[in-house]
Design a protein around this motif. Structure first.
Motif, short mmCIF file in Angstrom:
data_model
loop_
_atom_site.label_atom_id
_atom_site.label_comp_id
_atom_site.label_asym_id
_atom_site.label_seq_id
_atom_site.Cartn_x
_atom_site.Cartn_y
_atom_site.Cartn_z
N LEU A 132 0.50 7.89 3.13
CA LEU A 132 -0.14 6.93 2.24
C LEU A 132 0.33 5.51 2.56
O LEU A 132 -0.46 4.56 2.54
N PHE A 133 1.61 5.38 2.88
CA PHE A 133 2.14 4.06 3.24
C PHE A 133 1.51 3.55 4.53
O PHE A 133 1.28 2.36 4.69
N ILE B 201 -1.47 3.91 5.39
CA ILE B 201 -2.79 3.37 5.05
C ILE B 201 -2.69 2.08 4.24
O ILE B 201 -3.32 1.08 4.56
N THR B 202 -1.86 2.10 3.21
CA THR B 202 -1.86 1.01 2.22
C THR B 202 -0.67 0.06 2.33
O THR B 202 -0.73 -1.05 1.80
N ALA B 203 0.41 0.51 2.98
CA ALA B 203 1.66 -0.27 3.11
C ALA B 203 2.22 -0.67 1.76
O ALA B 203 2.87 -1.70 1.62
N HIS B 204 1.97 0.18 0.75
CA HIS B 204 2.52 -0.04 -0.59
C HIS B 204 3.06 1.27 -1.16
O HIS B 204 2.46 2.33 -0.95
N SER B 205 4.16 1.16 -1.88
CA SER B 205 4.81 2.29 -2.50
C SER B 205 5.84 1.72 -3.50
O SER B 205 6.26 0.56 -3.33
N PRO B 206 6.24 2.46 -4.55
CA PRO B 206 5.84 3.80 -4.94
C PRO B 206 4.53 3.81 -5.72
O PRO B 206 4.16 2.81 -6.34
N SER C 140 10.40 2.49 7.45
CA SER C 140 11.16 3.10 6.35
C SER C 140 10.35 3.17 5.06
O SER C 140 10.85 3.62 4.03
N SER C 141 9.10 2.70 5.10
CA SER C 141 8.20 2.71 3.93
C SER C 141 8.83 1.97 2.74
O SER C 141 8.69 2.39 1.59
N ASN C 142 9.49 0.87 3.03
CA ASN C 142 10.16 0.09 1.98
C ASN C 142 9.50 -1.27 1.78
O ASN C 142 9.05 -1.59 0.68
N TYR C 143 9.43 -2.06 2.83
CA TYR C 143 8.89 -3.42 2.70
C TYR C 143 7.36 -3.37 2.77
O TYR C 143 6.78 -2.75 3.66
#
Length: 504
Positions: free
Chosen positions: A126-127, A129-134, A284-287
């Motif tokens: 998902l990250f 695709i969107t580069a946003h989490s959580p 790292s799916s953080n920033y």
């Protein structure tokens, strides 16, 4: 400002207030009105929050009337209107355009529906695709929450808008989004710059929920005739220009538009953005990665957390009864104290962005020399004040260092927002970052960024760089090399103790 210079009208719904301003063609903020927002707690846990949308609209109307009164008797035209708004906030409308849900950026009702997303997408996929989490923060999870928890409300939904999209709809009757707004929904494919067909199909959303997307700085329509009458404007046509997220508008208004620029927005929170010319997906799916207001530019975001909120909390708790202006006192205490504040360290939240650990409850901590150590010089209020500001600066520094690792360019650093009005804090921040900081004369840069979009949309300027060169002036805050060197060791002491506190 030249006499009878034409104006642009800017509307900004920030985290705390509805703000309306008149900005001249030369980018001077001439008149300004601000009114606080009402946020409603819908549950006892405080997870589900909503706007009083009628109250927001009424305050917007009042704000426009208040600032327009200032120029009503002058031969001054309003040549355009544009808006920006807090990111992540989303609005759901029924077929008649009535609000069925309006939620602020702090509504996390999606915590109860995030498992539905986890069942379909891994965090990494998902990250990607969107580069946003959580997911619990964003529009995607809110939509799923209504489908699971309030089926009747979900059945009424006809349009899904971000907050700035709703403002444009109210002013024009047109449904439209822009890339800077849509990117904060967790529904946009950040690389393709389009609503994610994969997400929409996976969750069986109606594709017509989602409006067309335009570039920021596009004239989308004109102000409704009934609003021209309500605002007592003496013009029959006023164009409406799409801007989008308030943070992106702030970056534009401070001049952070070129690859390698880092912009620091010092508001209630402190997001930092590195301008890049292609989407960078943090492994790292953080920033986060978002779209800038500038076509062909993306933003890599680090976030230092509740910086301004921590600053305001300290002022209210410890300085409100002093009789002096709390901001003046904070500046005075910085002048009176030394870097490191006699090893007094604050841990009030500002830190490196860590989105995977946002649900844990952390305690605020002051660490300092206790009175029993009579051989030591003991800290006083000035040292505690400095420790709060150093905590904020260290949190910014951690994100600043992380963003710098993603570029091989010599970065230019820009800063604006409420805390940038403090020269003493700006010096402290420059020393902690060991970098020169460019601070625009108008610190409320969201107003300026929105106004710039209007001027460009009206072809008064051919490009943003020309506008910045001609119209924006800066104060340059240089770092002091010897103080910056001291802060390297002070930061390490602060960080080492933080690592121990975080384990408690």
């Amino acid at each position: 400002m030249e006499k009878n210079e034409d104006m642009v009208l800017v509307i900004d719904i920030s985290s705390n207030s509805v703000k309306v301003g008149l900005v001249s063609e030369s980018l001077n903020l001439v008149h300004f009105n601000s009114q606080n927002i009402n946020v409603i707690n819908e549950d006892i846990d405080g997870f589900a929050k909503s706007f009083d949308m009628e109250d927001i609209w009424n305050k917007l109307i009042n704000g426009v009337n208040q600032v327009h009164t200032k120029i009503k008797n002058q031969n001054t035209k309003i040549i355009g209107i544009s808006t920006c708004a807090q990111r992540i906030a989303s609005i759901f409308l029924d077929r008649k355009g009535n609000v069925v849900y309006g939620g602020p950026n702090i509504d996390i009702r999606g915590i109860d529906s995030a498992y539905l997303i986890d069942d379909e997408f891994s965090e990494k996929d998902l990250f990607e695709i969107t580069a946003h989490s959580p997911s619990l923060l964003f529009c995607l999870a809110r939509l799923l929450w209504f489908r699971e928890e309030e089926e009747e409300t979900y059945a009424k939904i006809s349009k899904v808008l971000m907050l700035d999209d709703w403002l444009v709809y109210k002013l024009t009757g047109i449904y439209v989004s822009d890339f800077s707004s849509a990117a904060e929904s967790q529904l946009l494919d950040i690389k393709r710059r389009e609503w994610s067909s994969e997400i929409i199909q996976t969750f069986d959303f109606d594709p017509d929920f989602f409006p067309d997307i335009v570039e920021s700085g596009t004239i989308v329509s004109e102000l409704k005739p009934e609003l021209i009458k309500k605002f007592n404007f003496n013009q029959s046509y006023i164009p409406i220009v799409k801007t989008g997220g308030d943070t992106q508008a702030t970056l534009l208004g401070m001049g952070a538009i070129e690859r390698g620029d880092i912009g620091i927005s010092l508001g209630t929170t402190a997001p930092l953005h590195l301008v890049v010319d292609k989407p960078i997906i943090d492994p790292s799916s953080n920033y986060w990665t978002s779209c800038h207001s500038i076509k062909g530019k993306w933003l890599l975001e680090g976030h230092a957390g509740n910086t301004g909120a921590s600053y305001n909390w300290f002022k209210q708790c410890f300085l409100s009864n002093s009789g002096d202006n709390p901001d003046f006192l904070m500046d005075t205490y910085l002048k009176m104290s030394q870097p490191g504040a006699l090893t007094t360290y604050a841990y009030l939240g500002p830190e490196n962005m860590n989105i995977k650990n946002q649900t844990s409850i952390k305690r605020g901590v002051f660490a300092f020399q206790p009175p029993m150590m009579i051989s030591e010089e003991l800290p006083t209020i000035k040292d505690f004040a400095r420790s709060v500001l150093e905590n904020i600066a260290f949190g910014i520094y951690e994100n600043y260092s992380a963003l710098n690792s993603y570029t091989d360019l010599d970065t230019r650093t820009f800063c604006a927002g409420g805390m940038a009005k403090s020269e003493e804090f700006s010096k402290l921040l420059a020393n902690v970052l060991d970098s020169e900081i460019s601070i625009p004369f108008v610190k409320d840069s969201a107003f300026i960024g929105v106004a710039m979009n209007i001027l460009k949309a009206l072809d008064l300027y051919s490009d943003y760089n020309a506008m910045i060169k001609d119209l924006i002036t800066y104060e340059k805050i240089k770092s002091n090399s010897s103080i910056s060197e001291k802060y390297k060791s002070i930061y390490l002491e602060w960080k080492n103790l933080k690592n121990k506190i975080d384990k408690l």
